[in-house]
Design an enzyme around this catalytic site. Structure first.
Site, PDB file in Angstrom:
ATOM      1  N   ASP A  63      -5.273  13.941  20.755  1.00  0.00           N
ATOM      2  CA  ASP A  63      -4.074  13.825  19.927  1.00  0.00           C
ATOM      3  C   ASP A  63      -4.272  14.395  18.524  1.00  0.00           C
ATOM      4  O   ASP A  63      -3.304  14.582  17.788  1.00  0.00           O
ATOM      5  CB  ASP A  63      -3.646  12.360  19.809  1.00  0.00           C
ATOM      6  CG  ASP A  63      -2.998  11.857  21.096  1.00  0.00           C
ATOM      7  OD1 ASP A  63      -2.844  12.664  22.024  1.00  0.00           O
ATOM      8  OD2 ASP A  63      -2.650  10.667  21.146  1.00  0.00           O
ATOM      9  N   ASP A 103       0.812  -1.213   0.000  1.00  0.00           N
ATOM     10  CA  ASP A 103       0.000   0.000   0.000  1.00  0.00           C
ATOM     11  C   ASP A 103       0.847   1.266   0.000  1.00  0.00           C
ATOM     12  O   ASP A 103       0.494   2.260  -0.638  1.00  0.00           O
ATOM     13  CB  ASP A 103      -0.926  -0.007   1.212  1.00  0.00           C
ATOM     14  CG  ASP A 103      -2.031  -1.041   1.091  1.00  0.00           C
ATOM     15  OD1 ASP A 103      -2.213  -1.580  -0.012  1.00  0.00           O
ATOM     16  OD2 ASP A 103      -2.700  -1.319   2.097  1.00  0.00           O
ATOM     17  N   GLY A 104       1.966   1.247   0.717  1.00  0.00           N
ATOM     18  CA  GLY A 104       2.822   2.425   0.763  1.00  0.00           C
ATOM     19  C   GLY A 104       3.342   2.808  -0.609  1.00  0.00           C
ATOM     20  O   GLY A 104       3.417   3.995  -0.959  1.00  0.00           O
ATOM     21  N   ASN A 118      -5.615   8.339   1.005  1.00  0.00           N
ATOM     22  CA  ASN A 118      -6.110   7.688   2.217  1.00  0.00           C
ATOM     23  C   ASN A 118      -6.672   8.673   3.236  1.00  0.00           C
ATOM     24  O   ASN A 118      -7.851   8.649   3.552  1.00  0.00           O
ATOM     25  CB  ASN A 118      -4.990   6.882   2.891  1.00  0.00           C
ATOM     26  CG  ASN A 118      -4.981   5.429   2.486  1.00  0.00           C
ATOM     27  OD1 ASN A 118      -5.817   4.996   1.694  1.00  0.00           O
ATOM     28  ND2 ASN A 118      -4.027   4.673   3.000  1.00  0.00           N
TER      29      ASN A 118
END
Length: 283
Positions: free
Chosen positions: A164, A62-63, A130
């Site tokens: 966060d 995927d990267g 994404n």
């Protein structure tokens, strides 16, 4: 007997991730399959090398696909992934399915368009297939490392988030970081985005699914520190209370080559089981 007629006028690009363990035998097998069918191809090892093929075959996980997707989408190049990495949610075929992959692109294949996020921050433009992530910066000596972010959709305040940070995800990214943060899974054809809080300090903060026709404004005016922006895992910059930030659907999509027997839920179940197994083996 019948003879398969291949579209030999097609130009294929092969984008390779040399860091994967299975890279060389898969690349060699793909080249052999293309050559035997008389299909011309070019091999690329960096985004800057990519020419103007009809189809770009990405060898990796995927990267690697995320590295090539935005460039391919903006230039109208169809994209197909062959997994030579670890997981491959976005890949259409596994490494042992090269013959099937080449037969597909040489015939009449379907394409599936995936929405892309466009982030405009302080006059700069970024894209993500994404997700776009706004998260707290870890600053040495800071008394409080949470960040306060307010989100507005079409001018209406959604909520304020203290924690966060937040994730803005496409349906494609719903099985990535957003899923790990407790967000829902969307099938690719759904015309929506997801706003997912990251470790919110309030139990009423929950993921929100909203139309991809809408525009979101990210307000950092209450934040004590700057927020880091990551698009598809790549650091884009740090932004603060004086920066105008908007997130919308880009005016282009990424076109994925899709086989006719593609079943999203079969692939999802297979990948999730594989993902869970990998995590167990590492623990």
């Amino acid at each position: 007997m019948y003879k398969i007629v291949y579209n030999v006028s097609m130009k294929v690009g092969v984008f390779c991730n040399k860091q994967t363990k299975k890279f060389i035998p898969i690349r060699d097998g793909l080249v052999k399959a293309l050559t035997s069918r008389g299909i011309s191809y070019e091999t690329y090892y960096a985004i800057e090398e990519i020419g103007q093929p009809d189809v770009l075959i990405v060898l990796g996980g995927d990267g690697t696909i995320l590295k090539a997707a935005i460039d391919a989408g903006r230039r109208g190049i169809d994209l197909m992934g062959v997994n030579s990495g670890n997981l491959g949610f976005l890949t259409e075929f596994e490494g042992e399915q090269l013959e099937k992959a080449v037969d597909l692109i040489c015939g009449n294949y379907d394409v599936e368009e995936r929405s892309v996020l466009e982030v405009r921050a302080a006059g700069k433009v970024f894209y993500a297939l994404n997700e776009a992530v706004f998260q707290r910066r870890y600053e040495e000596g800071a008394d409080d490392n949470v960040i306060e972010i307010s989100a507005y959709i079409d001018g209406k305040k959604v909520d304020g988030f203290v924690g966060d940070g937040i994730i803005v995800s496409t349906p494609t990214g719903s099985t990535a970081y957003s899923l790990s943060a407790g967000g829902p899974i969307l099938t690719p054809e759904i015309r929506a985005f997801i706003l997912t809080p990251i470790c919110a300090h309030s139990l009423h903060n929950r993921p929100i699914v909203y139309s991809n026709e809408s525009e979101m404004r990210v307000d950092l005016s209450e934040a004590e520190n700057k927020a880091s922006l990551f698009c598809d895992g790549k650091f884009c910059g740090a932004f603060g209370r004086n920066d105008e930030i908007f997130v919308r659907r880009a005016d282009f999509a990424v076109r994925f080559v899709k086989s006719k027997d593609n079943n999203f839920f079969d692939k999802l179940l297979f990948k999730l089981n594989k993902w869970s197994g990998q995590r167990r083996e590492r623990s």
